[in-house]
Design an enzyme around this catalytic site. Structure first.
Site, PDB file in Angstrom:
ATOM      1  N   SER A  45       9.763   1.735  36.004  1.00  0.00           N
ATOM      2  CA  SER A  45      11.129   1.218  35.861  1.00  0.00           C
ATOM      3  C   SER A  45      12.118   2.246  35.332  1.00  0.00           C
ATOM      4  CB  SER A  45      11.131  -0.014  34.943  1.00  0.00           C
ATOM      5  OG  SER A  45      10.524   0.271  33.695  1.00  0.00           O
ATOM      6  N   ASP A 344      17.955  -2.592  26.903  1.00  0.00           N
ATOM      7  CA  ASP A 344      17.493  -3.982  26.900  1.00  0.00           C
ATOM      8  C   ASP A 344      16.231  -4.221  26.081  1.00  0.00           C
ATOM      9  OD1 ASP A 344      15.532  -2.816  28.433  1.00  0.00           O
ATOM     10  OD2 ASP A 344      16.004  -3.913  30.280  1.00  0.00           O
ATOM     11  N   HIS A 347      14.126  -0.388  28.233  1.00  0.00           N
ATOM     12  CA  HIS A 347      14.764   0.615  29.083  1.00  0.00           C
ATOM     13  C   HIS A 347      15.985   1.222  28.403  1.00  0.00           C
ATOM     14  CE1 HIS A 347      12.710  -2.493  31.543  1.00  0.00           C
ATOM     15  NE2 HIS A 347      12.121  -1.401  32.016  1.00  0.00           N
TER      16      HIS A 347
END
EC number: 3.1.1.-
Length: 381
Positions: A45, A344, A347
């Site tokens: 990610s 968040d 990330h």
């Protein structure tokens, strides 16, 4: 599309081809002298530019297709786990290339049945692991986890290669940078609290990852950058879940950072072996762990005022709750994401990703220096 690159990067290019002059610190690489025409990216990610959608990423972070994701740069969600661009986006910009299209959204073939001309592809998948999904299923650890692994990404790449003509394949390996983003943190995360030891995960992960790299090198890859694991103990998620007495000198979670550090040592050892085995390839290690810690040590140097809190979330003391993450109705967003490291809970913000990109591109935290890779590439032009 333009973006600033470091003076060292500009200097490296200038020395290599004797055609550049230092205009300013905001110089960009002219189209005619791009060091690479294509970039191919792999990872999780931290690198995924759209192969995941809401509900498909890491458990608990299933809202990336909804606001406020993408708010800072794109002004809309783009299925990136950030408020804006990722490190790979800044890398593409620095080389005057378009953002890499995610593989799953790529229209791969034209009327002749061969691949359309692109400037690269992103195969990274959010939540992906290095170790095969079957391992986690066997150990009853597959609940709410992404089924893709680095082998999935490799399979996608090989399928993509099948769409290329002979000349395209030759050009791909001659003119492409292979950017291997951080991957493997999820392998440890999915086994937390289980009977599977971190030593087992490290051994399996490193051996599988080495085979992946060798597969690429055997295909003819000449220019490769491999990111290590970041300082995971400094992430908001780790800070919120670990015991308060589990802290290092920087205030991060010591056990998590030690785990990442040990993993990176093993990875670097393997990269040294690969450099000997494949002397015609240039393999650069990007030290994510120390780069991240450098920002934690001196946040104001990089315009950061909040080291540990998440910009998007809810709850004290870190603005993070596992079951009410960014994108849920209860979550709120900070006024200025550029002052935060974390977006968040897991990330990073666009601002932090840019700092990481700058550190890698100017060679501050790469071994050998990224400029050495550029010089070697441009000397072949």
């Amino acid at each position: 599309m333009s973006s600033s690159i470091s003076p060292l990067l500009t200097t490296a290019i200038s020395v290599a081809i004797l055609l550049f002059s230092t205009i300013s610190t905001a110089a960009t690489i002219p189209n005619i002298h791009r060091p690479f025409n294509k970039i191919y990216a792999f990872g999780d990610s931290f690198t995924d530019t759209g192969n995941s959608r809401s509900g498909e990423g890491p458990a608990g972070f299933g809202h990336l297709s909804s606001p406020p994701y993408g708010m800072t740069f794109f002004r809309r969600p783009t299925n990136r786990y950030s408020d804006g661009r990722l490190t790979i986006d800044f890398v593409a910009e620095s080389m005057n290339l378009p953002f890499l299209p995610p593989y799953l959204s790529l229209k791969t073939t034209n009327a002749n049945g061969t691949a359309t001309d692109t400037h690269g592809v992103n195969f990274a998948v959010s939540g992906s692991t290095v170790i095969k999904h079957a391992f986690f299923v066997k150990n009853n650890l597959s609940l709410d986890m992404t089924p893709q692994s680095i082998e999935t990404e490799l399979a996608w790449f090989e399928k993509y290669l099948e769409t290329l003509g002979t000349n395209q394949k030759v050009s791909l390996f001659k003119d492409s940078l292979f950017w291997i983003g951080e991957i493997g943190v999820n392998d440890y995360a999915y086994t937390l609290g289980s009977t599977v030891s971190s030593d087992t995960i490290r051994e399996l992960s490193i051996s599988t990852f080495t085979r992946f790299l060798e597969t690429l090198l055997n295909k003819g890859v000449k220019y490769m950058l491999v990111q290590g694991h970041p300082a995971t103990g400094c992430l908001t998620l780790a800070m919120s879940l670990a015991a308060e007495d589990d802290r290092d000198s920087l205030g991060c979670v010591q056990s998590a950072n030690n785990q990442s550090y040990t993993h990176n040592l093993a990875l670097q050892s393997k990269l040294k072996q690969l450099r000997i085995k494949y002397p015609s390839a240039t393999i650069v290690y990007a030290d994510y762990w120390n780069a991240y810690r450098a920002v934690i040590k001196h946040p104001s140097k990089y315009g950061i005022t909040e080291k540990f809190k998440a910009c998007c979330g809810i709850g004290e003391p870190y603005n993070f709750q596992v079951f009410q993450t960014c994108g849920t109705d209860a979550a709120t967003v900070c006024k200025d994401p550029n002052q935060y490291i974390n977006w968040d809970g897991v990330h990073l913000t666009e601002a932090m990703y840019k700092v990481m990109a700058d550190m890698f591109l100017d060679g501050t935290f790469t071994r050998p220096r990224f400029s050495d890779l550029l010089i070697k590439k441009l000397n072949y032009l």
